[in-house]
Every structure is written in C-alpha cells, then in structure tokens.
Design a protein around this motif. Sequence first.
Motif, PDB file in Angstrom:
ATOM      1  N   VAL A 151     -54.569  47.494  78.366  1.00 10.18           N
ATOM      2  CA  VAL A 151     -55.799  47.717  77.614  1.00 10.18           C
ATOM      3  C   VAL A 151     -55.431  48.142  76.204  1.00 10.18           C
ATOM      4  O   VAL A 151     -54.546  48.971  76.005  1.00 10.18           O
ATOM      5  CB  VAL A 151     -56.674  48.805  78.271  1.00 10.18           C
ATOM      6  N   LYS A 152     -56.125  47.550  75.234  1.00 11.45           N
ATOM      7  CA  LYS A 152     -55.945  47.926  73.833  1.00 11.45           C
ATOM      8  C   LYS A 152     -57.317  48.171  73.221  1.00 11.45           C
ATOM      9  O   LYS A 152     -58.292  47.512  73.581  1.00 11.45           O
ATOM     10  CB  LYS A 152     -55.273  46.801  73.043  1.00 11.45           C
ATOM     11  N   GLU A 153     -57.348  49.100  72.285  1.00 13.06           N
ATOM     12  CA  GLU A 153     -58.560  49.329  71.507  1.00 13.06           C
ATOM     13  C   GLU A 153     -58.300  48.887  70.079  1.00 13.06           C
ATOM     14  O   GLU A 153     -57.214  49.118  69.538  1.00 13.06           O
ATOM     15  CB  GLU A 153     -58.943  50.801  71.505  1.00 13.06           C
ATOM     16  N   VAL A 160     -65.657  49.758  67.524  1.00 17.23           N
ATOM     17  CA  VAL A 160     -64.475  49.843  68.378  1.00 17.23           C
ATOM     18  C   VAL A 160     -64.623  48.819  69.492  1.00 17.23           C
ATOM     19  O   VAL A 160     -65.620  48.811  70.203  1.00 17.23           O
ATOM     20  CB  VAL A 160     -64.317  51.256  68.990  1.00 17.23           C
ATOM     21  N   SER A 161     -63.640  47.933  69.635  1.00 16.66           N
ATOM     22  CA  SER A 161     -63.672  46.949  70.713  1.00 16.66           C
ATOM     23  C   SER A 161     -62.501  47.193  71.657  1.00 16.66           C
ATOM     24  O   SER A 161     -61.459  47.684  71.252  1.00 16.66           O
ATOM     25  CB  SER A 161     -63.615  45.527  70.155  1.00 16.66           C
ATOM     26  N   THR A 162     -62.716  46.850  72.912  1.00 14.97           N
ATOM     27  CA  THR A 162     -61.699  47.023  73.943  1.00 14.97           C
ATOM     28  C   THR A 162     -61.230  45.648  74.384  1.00 14.97           C
ATOM     29  O   THR A 162     -62.040  44.756  74.615  1.00 14.97           O
ATOM     30  CB  THR A 162     -62.277  47.795  75.144  1.00 14.97           C
ATOM     31  N   GLN A 163     -59.914  45.487  74.500  1.00 14.83           N
ATOM     32  CA  GLN A 163     -59.337  44.229  74.960  1.00 14.83           C
ATOM     33  C   GLN A 163     -58.530  44.490  76.223  1.00 14.83           C
ATOM     34  O   GLN A 163     -57.805  45.480  76.306  1.00 14.83           O
ATOM     35  CB  GLN A 163     -58.427  43.638  73.896  1.00 14.83           C
ATOM     36  N   LEU A 164     -58.657  43.615  77.192  1.00 17.59           N
ATOM     37  CA  LEU A 164     -57.908  43.695  78.443  1.00 17.59           C
ATOM     38  C   LEU A 164     -57.008  42.467  78.493  1.00 17.59           C
ATOM     39  O   LEU A 164     -57.457  41.362  78.775  1.00 17.59           O
ATOM     40  CB  LEU A 164     -58.867  43.736  79.635  1.00 17.59           C
ATOM     41  N   GLU A 165     -55.734  42.674  78.178  1.00 21.55           N
ATOM     42  CA  GLU A 165     -54.781  41.573  78.068  1.00 21.55           C
ATOM     43  C   GLU A 165     -54.044  41.334  79.376  1.00 21.55           C
ATOM     44  O   GLU A 165     -53.585  42.275  80.011  1.00 21.55           O
ATOM     45  CB  GLU A 165     -53.714  41.895  77.022  1.00 21.55           C
ATOM     46  N   LEU A 166     -53.905  40.074  79.742  1.00 20.40           N
ATOM     47  CA  LEU A 166     -53.045  39.676  80.848  1.00 20.40           C
ATOM     48  C   LEU A 166     -51.660  39.440  80.257  1.00 20.40           C
ATOM     49  O   LEU A 166     -51.473  38.551  79.434  1.00 20.40           O
ATOM     50  CB  LEU A 166     -53.568  38.402  81.510  1.00 20.40           C
ATOM     51  N   LEU A 167     -50.684  40.257  80.642  1.00 22.29           N
ATOM     52  CA  LEU A 167     -49.337  40.141  80.090  1.00 22.29           C
ATOM     53  C   LEU A 167     -48.451  39.199  80.902  1.00 22.29           C
ATOM     54  O   LEU A 167     -47.631  38.484  80.342  1.00 22.29           O
ATOM     55  CB  LEU A 167     -48.670  41.514  80.000  1.00 22.29           C
ATOM     56  N   GLU A 168     -48.607  39.224  82.230  1.00 22.89           N
ATOM     57  CA  GLU A 168     -47.723  38.409  83.070  1.00 22.89           C
ATOM     58  C   GLU A 168     -48.302  38.291  84.470  1.00 22.89           C
ATOM     59  O   GLU A 168     -48.928  39.219  84.970  1.00 22.89           O
ATOM     60  CB  GLU A 168     -46.344  39.082  83.146  1.00 22.89           C
ATOM     61  N   THR A 169     -48.084  37.130  85.092  1.00 28.27           N
ATOM     62  CA  THR A 169     -48.366  36.962  86.525  1.00 28.27           C
ATOM     63  C   THR A 169     -47.095  36.451  87.175  1.00 28.27           C
ATOM     64  O   THR A 169     -46.289  35.764  86.550  1.00 28.27           O
ATOM     65  CB  THR A 169     -49.507  35.954  86.803  1.00 28.27           C
TER      66      THR A 169
END
Length: 190
Positions: A151-153, A160-169
């Motif tokens: 999670v990044k802000e 202020v926006s929140t991002q939920l990044e998929l880093l790896e599967t």
Amino acid sequence: MLSRSRRRLPNLAVLLVGLLMGWGMSSLRPASLHAGGGDRSGESIVATGPILVRYDETNKIQVPTEALYLLDYRSGRLVATVPALHQTGATSKYFGAFAERDLVSDFKLDLDTGPKPHFLMTTGSLGTYTSGWAPLYVFETSTGQVALYRVKEQTTGTTVSTQLELLETRSLVKAEKPEAGAAEKPQPPR
C-alpha cells in the motif's frame, strides 16, 4: 581473628554466586514480541500492518502509519485504506481513500470451470531496509498461489490517494516430474 575470616569467606562466596547469577540472567532476555492485527468472520478477512515509519522531529519519536485491509471471498475483492486524522474545518475524518484489487484477475482464476477460491491473508516483515512497510501476503489455496501487495499513499495538493500495488505472484505448486518409465531427452554435451 580466625573466626572473623571464616565468616567473610561464605559472604564472599554468596556475593560471587549472586553476581554470576545476575550476569547470567541479564544475558538471557526473552525474544521481543511482534504482533499484527487480523481476524476472520464468515467469508471476510481483516488485517492491519505498517506501511511507513516516519520520524517526528517535534517529539523526537518514530511514528508508524498503518493500513487496514479487508478481503471479501464472495466478491473476490481486496480493499485497503490508511486511517489517519484528516481535518477540514470543523469536520474530522479518519478513513482515507480506499484502494481496491480484483483478486480473481490478479490470480487469473476461472470461476466458471475452476475450483472455488479460498484465500488466506497476513502481513509480514522484510527487515530494516523497507522504511517500515510490511508486505501483505495473500494466499489462494485451491490453486496454490501467493501474491505480494504493498500500500502506498500519494498526496497531490490537499488530495490523498491510496494505491494497492501487486508486486509479485508465484505458484507454490511444484512442477511435475517425468514418470519413471518415460525416456528422458538426452542433453547435448557442453
């Protein structure tokens, strides 16, 4: 005089034993306790974990910022927010913007022909080089996959926006080995 020195000897022995015991006990400290919040109810999972540790110059302390995660089985959604005090005039709000991920898409699941998904979720730690952020691990156990999220802000002006990044599967299923009777393909010499 002899009786006086005999009394000192047991006192000196007791003092030495006490010092050795104190030194030994001080070096046997229990492991530090770390815990993250999490709970499950029906088809939903809730977890929390830090996303950033910043240094507060005024109070001279480190202040962790936490994310709140909700995973809903039925919809295959993962949502996250970063609770913090946001004041505008006389109004106070604690929940920021929500970010969302489609787990069916992230895990490439086929709900029509594939098995019913089953998710597990927890936060972890990657050590001191991550500025205090804890990765979110989501396991999909029916297909044997795991995904790593962060999670990044981002602040733009007053928004202020929140991002939920998929880093790896990654798949946890081992590749199948050839059958014992099957002929192996010869490898060319190197």
